[in-house]
Design a protein around this motif. Structure first.
Motif, PDB file in Angstrom:
ATOM      1  N   PHE A 292       0.827  -1.202   0.000  1.00 36.59           N
ATOM      2  CA  PHE A 292       0.000   0.000   0.000  1.00 36.59           C
ATOM      3  C   PHE A 292       0.864   1.254   0.000  1.00 36.59           C
ATOM      4  CE2 PHE A 292      -1.942   3.570   2.123  1.00 36.59           C
ATOM      5  CZ  PHE A 292      -3.090   3.713   1.375  1.00 36.59           C
ATOM      6  N   SER A 293       0.485   2.179  -0.847  1.00 33.09           N
ATOM      7  CA  SER A 293       1.093   3.505  -0.846  1.00 33.09           C
ATOM      8  C   SER A 293       0.077   4.483  -1.406  1.00 33.09           C
ATOM      9  CB  SER A 293       2.359   3.533  -1.706  1.00 33.09           C
ATOM     10  OG  SER A 293       2.827   4.865  -1.818  1.00 33.09           O
ATOM     11  N   PRO A 294      -0.252   5.525  -0.667  1.00 38.99           N
ATOM     12  CA  PRO A 294      -1.205   6.510  -1.191  1.00 38.99           C
ATOM     13  C   PRO A 294      -0.769   7.085  -2.526  1.00 38.99           C
ATOM     14  CG  PRO A 294      -0.845   6.857   1.138  1.00 38.99           C
ATOM     15  CD  PRO A 294       0.179   5.850   0.697  1.00 38.99           C
ATOM     16  N   GLY A 295       0.546   7.044  -2.791  1.00 40.48           N
ATOM     17  CA  GLY A 295       1.015   7.537  -4.077  1.00 40.48           C
ATOM     18  C   GLY A 295       0.475   6.741  -5.248  1.00 40.48           C
ATOM     19  N   ASN A 296       0.076   5.500  -4.977  1.00 32.95           N
ATOM     20  CA  ASN A 296      -0.519   4.678  -6.025  1.00 32.95           C
ATOM     21  C   ASN A 296      -1.974   5.048  -6.293  1.00 32.95           C
ATOM     22  OD1 ASN A 296       1.812   3.133  -6.389  1.00 32.95           O
ATOM     23  ND2 ASN A 296       1.239   1.714  -4.750  1.00 32.95           N
ATOM     24  N   TYR A 297      -2.518   5.889  -5.441  1.00 33.97           N
ATOM     25  CA  TYR A 297      -3.910   6.297  -5.576  1.00 33.97           C
ATOM     26  C   TYR A 297      -3.971   7.823  -5.623  1.00 33.97           C
ATOM     27  CZ  TYR A 297      -4.525   1.551  -3.775  1.00 33.97           C
ATOM     28  OH  TYR A 297      -4.453   0.203  -3.574  1.00 33.97           O
ATOM     29  N   PRO A 298      -3.461   8.451  -6.668  1.00 31.05           N
ATOM     30  CA  PRO A 298      -3.416   9.921  -6.707  1.00 31.05           C
ATOM     31  C   PRO A 298      -4.788  10.564  -6.593  1.00 31.05           C
ATOM     32  CG  PRO A 298      -2.997   8.975  -8.886  1.00 31.05           C
ATOM     33  CD  PRO A 298      -2.937   7.841  -7.909  1.00 31.05           C
ATOM     34  N   ILE A 299      -5.821   9.814  -6.954  1.00 36.53           N
ATOM     35  CA  ILE A 299      -7.166  10.385  -6.894  1.00 36.53           C
ATOM     36  C   ILE A 299      -7.577  10.705  -5.465  1.00 36.53           C
ATOM     37  CG2 ILE A 299      -8.309   8.139  -6.719  1.00 36.53           C
ATOM     38  CD1 ILE A 299     -10.549   9.238  -8.418  1.00 36.53           C
ATOM     39  N   TRP A 300      -6.985   9.968  -4.466  1.00 29.33           N
ATOM     40  CA  TRP A 300      -7.384  10.184  -3.078  1.00 29.33           C
ATOM     41  C   TRP A 300      -6.922  11.540  -2.543  1.00 29.33           C
ATOM     42  CZ3 TRP A 300     -10.595   6.840  -3.836  1.00 29.33           C
ATOM     43  CH2 TRP A 300     -10.376   5.481  -4.016  1.00 29.33           C
ATOM     44  N   ASP A 301      -5.851  12.097  -3.122  1.00 34.87           N
ATOM     45  CA  ASP A 301      -5.281  13.331  -2.578  1.00 34.87           C
ATOM     46  C   ASP A 301      -6.258  14.503  -2.606  1.00 34.87           C
ATOM     47  OD1 ASP A 301      -3.025  11.902  -2.194  1.00 34.87           O
ATOM     48  OD2 ASP A 301      -1.919  12.728  -3.900  1.00 34.87           O
ATOM     49  N   SER A 302      -7.164  14.497  -3.564  1.00 40.30           N
ATOM     50  CA  SER A 302      -8.076  15.636  -3.719  1.00 40.30           C
ATOM     51  C   SER A 302      -9.473  15.353  -3.174  1.00 40.30           C
ATOM     52  CB  SER A 302      -8.178  16.014  -5.203  1.00 40.30           C
ATOM     53  OG  SER A 302      -8.643  14.905  -5.963  1.00 40.30           O
ATOM     54  N   LEU A 303      -9.609  14.289  -2.395  1.00 44.80           N
ATOM     55  CA  LEU A 303     -10.938  13.934  -1.906  1.00 44.80           C
ATOM     56  C   LEU A 303     -11.404  14.870  -0.801  1.00 44.80           C
ATOM     57  CD1 LEU A 303     -10.735  10.031  -1.677  1.00 44.80           C
ATOM     58  CD2 LEU A 303     -11.662  11.425  -3.526  1.00 44.80           C
ATOM     59  N   ASP A 304     -12.699  15.090  -0.789  1.00 36.18           N
ATOM     60  CA  ASP A 304     -13.337  15.832   0.297  1.00 36.18           C
ATOM     61  C   ASP A 304     -13.928  14.802   1.254  1.00 36.18           C
ATOM     62  OD1 ASP A 304     -14.486  17.761   1.871  1.00 36.18           O
ATOM     63  OD2 ASP A 304     -16.253  18.003   0.589  1.00 36.18           O
ATOM     64  N   LEU A 305     -13.416  14.766   2.495  1.00 33.68           N
ATOM     65  CA  LEU A 305     -13.798  13.720   3.447  1.00 33.68           C
ATOM     66  C   LEU A 305     -14.327  14.345   4.742  1.00 33.68           C
ATOM     67  CD1 LEU A 305     -10.589  11.584   2.877  1.00 33.68           C
ATOM     68  CD2 LEU A 305     -12.866  11.044   2.005  1.00 33.68           C
ATOM     69  N   PRO A 306     -15.430  15.044   4.667  1.00 34.28           N
ATOM     70  CA  PRO A 306     -15.916  15.783   5.841  1.00 34.28           C
ATOM     71  C   PRO A 306     -16.431  14.909   6.970  1.00 34.28           C
ATOM     72  CG  PRO A 306     -17.531  15.872   4.073  1.00 34.28           C
ATOM     73  CD  PRO A 306     -16.310  15.224   3.497  1.00 34.28           C
TER      74      PRO A 306
END
Length: 274
Positions: A218-232
């Motif tokens: 696992f590495s968040p870098g493999n999921y670039p889409i997660w970086d811009s998520l809005d997670l309120p």
């Protein structure tokens, strides 16, 4: 074709033209020459025998149809008896509120890679259960999604996963989501994301409450889409990697104002090994 009444069942059966007697066997065993009148009658007898054989075949076919009809009626009656017994089933007397609560325990995890996920299975039992599941968005709010690596991609499986994700997102309505992502980081890109289940789930990030990632590396870098998520409303986040990973810069956490629990296994986050 002549008919007569059966002595056993009194139904109408055809009357054979030729009677089977022992005279033929006696002639075959005899050393005497057959009389000319008997020899001359044999062709006619053979013709009658063939007609009787054809009639017997027709009778067998007629009775087979009758037997099949009786067997079908018996099976219909057996199913009718089962349906009558089902009407007495205690579960049919449960109120909708209690039945929905039972359904909730079955749908704690909806594995979308199974033959038929829990909520879908429940909704396929009967009309009442279908209506209950559709009217209960929390049954559709938990999903286990496998992220296939490029080498394991299967178009049929991907298409089925896309349809199921669409179904679950639609029927969960505005209910908060519990998501478990398992597997590799790769997912094919669609032109508008309509055939990409990961993008579809990401577009609903404002509903993510409990999220878990379980991957070999696992590495968040493999999921670039997660970086811009809005997670309120993200409340808990679990990261699990089978191998140690050192590049877990979790940009996605910057938009998690009420994050209550964060657990990482096999990762180094912010310089702290966990």
């Amino acid at each position: 074709m002549a008919f007569e009444s059966c002595l056993l069942c009194h139904s109408t059966v055809f009357k054979p033209r030729v009677s089977v007697t022992n005279s033929v066997y006696e002639h075959l065993r005899s050393t005497n020459t057959l009389p000319e009148n008997i020899i001359s009658d044999i062709p006619a007898l053979l013709s009658s025998v063939q007609k009787d054989l054809d009639d017997y075949e027709s009778e067998i076919h007629r009775f087979q149809i009758r037997i099949a009809d009786i067997q079908n009626r018996r099976e219909m009656l057996r199913i009718h008896a089962e349906n009558l017994q089902s009407l007495q089933s205690p579960i049919r007397r449960l109120p909708n509120e209690l039945l929905t609560r039972v359904f909730g325990y079955l749908c704690i995890e909806n594995d979308l890679t199974e033959g038929c996920p829990s909520a879908v299975t429940l909704g396929s039992v009967c009309l009442r259960w279908r209506q209950l599941t559709i009217e209960c968005p929390e049954l559709w709010s938990n999903m286990v999604i496998y992220l296939y690596e490029e080498d394991d991609f299967d178009e049929v499986v991907h298409g089925r996963l896309t349809c199921l994700v669409n179904l679950y997102l639609d029927r969960s309505k505005s209910h908060l989501l519990g998501l478990t992502f398992i597997g590799g980081p790769w997912c094919p890109d669609g032109d508008d994301g309509s055939d990409n289940p990961i993008l579809q789930v990401a577009q609903q990030s404002f509903r993510w409450k409990h999220v878990s990632f379980d991957a070999d590396k696992f590495s968040p870098g493999n999921y670039p889409i997660w970086d811009s998520l809005d997670l309120p409303v993200l409340d808990t986040l679990y990261l699990t990697s089978s191998y140690d990973v050192h590049d877990c810069s979790l940009e996605m956490l910057k938009n998690t104002p009420i994050l209550r629990a964060f657990h990482a296994s096999g990762c180094i986050v912010s310089g702290i090994e966990t």
